[in-house]
Design a protein around this motif. Structure first.
Motif, PDB file in Angstrom:
ATOM      1  N   ARG A 187      47.169  53.043  25.602  1.00 43.77           N
ATOM      2  CA  ARG A 187      47.006  51.874  26.456  1.00 43.77           C
ATOM      3  C   ARG A 187      46.715  52.330  27.878  1.00 43.77           C
ATOM      4  N   LEU A 188      45.871  51.577  28.578  1.00 40.73           N
ATOM      5  CA  LEU A 188      45.518  51.912  29.945  1.00 40.73           C
ATOM      6  C   LEU A 188      46.223  50.971  30.905  1.00 40.73           C
ATOM      7  N   LEU A 189      46.873  51.535  31.878  1.00 38.94           N
ATOM      8  CA  LEU A 189      47.441  50.758  32.966  1.00 38.94           C
ATOM      9  C   LEU A 189      46.433  50.796  34.098  1.00 38.94           C
ATOM     10  N   LEU A 190      45.894  49.623  34.465  1.00 40.51           N
ATOM     11  CA  LEU A 190      44.847  49.525  35.474  1.00 40.51           C
ATOM     12  C   LEU A 190      45.396  48.867  36.727  1.00 40.51           C
ATOM     13  N   GLN A 191      45.212  49.526  37.850  1.00 38.81           N
ATOM     14  CA  GLN A 191      45.555  48.910  39.126  1.00 38.81           C
ATOM     15  C   GLN A 191      44.395  48.014  39.555  1.00 38.81           C
ATOM     16  N   ASN A 192      44.693  46.830  40.030  1.00 40.83           N
ATOM     17  CA  ASN A 192      43.655  45.905  40.438  1.00 40.83           C
ATOM     18  C   ASN A 192      42.842  46.451  41.610  1.00 40.83           C
ATOM     19  N   PRO A 193      41.516  46.266  41.574  1.00 41.96           N
ATOM     20  CA  PRO A 193      40.707  46.615  42.744  1.00 41.96           C
ATOM     21  C   PRO A 193      41.030  45.658  43.892  1.00 41.96           C
ATOM     22  N   PRO A 194      40.572  45.931  45.103  1.00 36.86           N
ATOM     23  CA  PRO A 194      40.938  45.107  46.268  1.00 36.86           C
ATOM     24  C   PRO A 194      40.663  43.613  46.113  1.00 36.86           C
ATOM     25  N   ASP A 195      39.584  43.246  45.374  1.00 38.42           N
ATOM     26  CA  ASP A 195      39.292  41.805  45.270  1.00 38.42           C
ATOM     27  C   ASP A 195      40.147  41.102  44.217  1.00 38.42           C
ATOM     28  N   ALA A 196      40.937  41.853  43.458  1.00 33.22           N
ATOM     29  CA  ALA A 196      41.890  41.291  42.487  1.00 33.22           C
ATOM     30  C   ALA A 196      41.232  40.344  41.489  1.00 33.22           C
ATOM     31  N   PHE A 197      39.991  40.628  41.108  1.00 34.00           N
ATOM     32  CA  PHE A 197      39.303  39.716  40.191  1.00 34.00           C
ATOM     33  C   PHE A 197      39.950  39.705  38.811  1.00 34.00           C
ATOM     34  N   LEU A 198      40.502  40.835  38.370  1.00 35.16           N
ATOM     35  CA  LEU A 198      41.106  40.861  37.042  1.00 35.16           C
ATOM     36  C   LEU A 198      42.301  39.911  36.971  1.00 35.16           C
ATOM     37  N   ALA A 199      43.122  39.940  38.004  1.00 28.90           N
ATOM     38  CA  ALA A 199      44.270  39.030  38.030  1.00 28.90           C
ATOM     39  C   ALA A 199      43.815  37.581  38.052  1.00 28.90           C
ATOM     40  N   ALA A 200      42.730  37.304  38.794  1.00 26.39           N
ATOM     41  CA  ALA A 200      42.230  35.930  38.881  1.00 26.39           C
ATOM     42  C   ALA A 200      41.714  35.452  37.525  1.00 26.39           C
ATOM     43  N   GLU A 201      40.995  36.294  36.811  1.00 23.40           N
ATOM     44  CA  GLU A 201      40.499  35.919  35.485  1.00 23.40           C
ATOM     45  C   GLU A 201      41.642  35.751  34.494  1.00 23.40           C
ATOM     46  N   LEU A 202      42.616  36.665  34.574  1.00 26.82           N
ATOM     47  CA  LEU A 202      43.755  36.571  33.668  1.00 26.82           C
ATOM     48  C   LEU A 202      44.561  35.294  33.899  1.00 26.82           C
ATOM     49  N   ALA A 203      44.602  34.836  35.131  1.00 25.39           N
ATOM     50  CA  ALA A 203      45.382  33.637  35.445  1.00 25.39           C
ATOM     51  C   ALA A 203      44.878  32.407  34.719  1.00 25.39           C
ATOM     52  N   VAL A 204      43.584  32.384  34.381  1.00 27.01           N
ATOM     53  CA  VAL A 204      43.010  31.218  33.702  1.00 27.01           C
ATOM     54  C   VAL A 204      42.625  31.536  32.261  1.00 27.01           C
ATOM     55  N   ALA A 205      42.950  32.742  31.776  1.00 26.88           N
ATOM     56  CA  ALA A 205      42.596  33.123  30.411  1.00 26.88           C
ATOM     57  C   ALA A 205      43.511  32.440  29.407  1.00 26.88           C
ATOM     58  N   HIS A 261      32.835  39.619  35.100  1.00 27.01           N
ATOM     59  CA  HIS A 261      32.734  40.673  36.096  1.00 27.01           C
ATOM     60  C   HIS A 261      32.493  42.035  35.443  1.00 27.01           C
ATOM     61  N   ARG A 262      32.014  42.950  36.266  1.00 26.78           N
ATOM     62  CA  ARG A 262      31.895  44.361  35.883  1.00 26.78           C
ATOM     63  C   ARG A 262      32.230  45.172  37.125  1.00 26.78           C
ATOM     64  N   VAL A 263      33.189  46.065  37.023  1.00 26.02           N
ATOM     65  CA  VAL A 263      33.634  46.816  38.193  1.00 26.02           C
ATOM     66  C   VAL A 263      34.008  48.232  37.792  1.00 26.02           C
ATOM     67  N   GLU A 264      33.772  49.160  38.704  1.00 27.46           N
ATOM     68  CA  GLU A 264      34.176  50.548  38.482  1.00 27.46           C
ATOM     69  C   GLU A 264      35.476  50.810  39.226  1.00 27.46           C
ATOM     70  N   LEU A 265      36.420  51.410  38.514  1.00 30.22           N
ATOM     71  CA  LEU A 265      37.702  51.777  39.101  1.00 30.22           C
ATOM     72  C   LEU A 265      37.782  53.295  39.173  1.00 30.22           C
ATOM     73  N   ILE A 266      38.064  53.817  40.348  1.00 30.80           N
ATOM     74  CA  ILE A 266      38.146  55.265  40.551  1.00 30.80           C
ATOM     75  C   ILE A 266      39.579  55.629  40.928  1.00 30.80           C
ATOM     76  N   GLY A 267      40.189  56.463  40.114  1.00 39.35           N
ATOM     77  CA  GLY A 267      41.548  56.903  40.390  1.00 39.35           C
ATOM     78  C   GLY A 267      42.581  55.794  40.316  1.00 39.35           C
ATOM     79  N   LEU A 268      42.312  54.760  39.516  1.00 38.44           N
ATOM     80  CA  LEU A 268      43.213  53.603  39.459  1.00 38.44           C
ATOM     81  C   LEU A 268      43.702  53.319  38.045  1.00 38.44           C
ATOM     82  N   HIS A 269      43.805  54.354  37.206  1.00 46.28           N
ATOM     83  CA  HIS A 269      44.293  54.111  35.849  1.00 46.28           C
ATOM     84  C   HIS A 269      45.159  55.277  35.375  1.00 46.28           C
ATOM     85  N   THR A 270      46.058  54.955  34.459  1.00 49.98           N
ATOM     86  CA  THR A 270      46.837  55.954  33.739  1.00 49.98           C
ATOM     87  C   THR A 270      46.805  55.587  32.259  1.00 49.98           C
ATOM     88  N   VAL A 271      47.125  56.555  31.396  1.00 51.03           N
ATOM     89  CA  VAL A 271      47.080  56.353  29.950  1.00 51.03           C
ATOM     90  C   VAL A 271      48.442  56.705  29.374  1.00 51.03           C
TER      91      VAL A 271
END
Length: 235
Positions: free
Chosen positions: A47-65, A32-42
């Motif tokens: 280290r970056l803390l990223l809030q998942n976008p609405p489709d939660a693709f990052l969590a889905a990929e991490l679940a099988v990583a 995937h490739r996605v742009e996150l706007i206003g959803l991160h802190t440093v």
């Protein structure tokens, strides 16, 4: 002014400043490739803390990583807050991996950074990135430059008198491009080209108030000089 007497932020400091001030980023994983706007802190370790976008693709990929780590690239684009030609001032790409942090967030752990700006491309190691601090003006720079640009005729145009005549030759306008604790960078625009020139502060500014005083000091120096060829004033 010779480079030896005109300090600038290091590439690692520039990278940390981009991280500190950026409001958006792009995350690229294998799928995937996605742009996150206003959803991160440093955090302090970069280290970056990223809030998942609405489709939660990052969590889905991490679940099988494998082992719960997901390789990723995170990209930032540093855009000048003033409308000048070629507004992109720098691009920062971080390589590293993502791990889950609860059901709605992930942490990006950088391994290295690549900063590309007008000075070229710099590869920044994790130790450099972690030890460097963002510029104290980083999160205030956009507002301060916008105010300077709005006061163009009274502030920015007179500052050009501090520049050597050879640098002003052919210039039709001057704009504030960048501001950090070491000084102010002006962009001299000609019809088909531009030149970026730094006006150094007498001493590094540790907060916005000091930077304002340093700019006033530069302006006092500039207005004390006799006028030569005057750059046009924008309407």
């Amino acid at each position: 002014m010779p480079a030896a007497t005109c300090p600038e932020p290091t590439p690692a400091e520039r990278a940390r400043s981009v991280l500190s001030a950026a409001g958006s980023l792009t995350v690229t994983t294998h799928g995937h490739r996605v742009e996150l706007i206003g959803l991160h802190t440093v955090d302090a370790a970069a280290r970056l803390l990223l809030q998942n976008p609405p489709d939660a693709f990052l969590a889905a990929e991490l679940a099988v990583a494998p082992q719960g780590d997901l390789a990723a690239l995170v990209e930032f684009t540093d855009v000048a807050p003033v409308a000048v030609r070629e507004r992109v001032r720098a691009r920062l790409t971080l390589g590293g991996w993502l791990t889950a942090l609860g059901p709605k967030a992930v942490v990006f752990h950088p391994a290295r950074a690549v900063l590309t700006d007008a000075d070229g491309t710099s590869v920044i190691g994790l130790d450099e990135l972690t030890l460097a601090a963002p510029d104290p003006l980083a999160t205030h720079e956009a507002e301060m430059l916008a105010r300077l640009d709005a006061a163009h005729a009274d502030t920015v145009a007179p500052l050009a008198r501090l520049l050597p005549a050879r640098q002003r030759l052919g210039a039709t306008d001057v704009r504030p491009l960048r501001l950090d604790r070491h000084g102010l960078v002006l962009r001299l625009e000609a019809p088909a080209s531009h030149l970026d020139v730094r006006l150094p502060f007498a001493a590094p500014a540790t907060h916005p108030g000091e930077a304002v005083r340093q700019i006033h000091a530069l302006l006092a120096q500039a207005t004390a000089r006799p006028r030569r060829r005057r750059l046009p004033t924008r309407s």
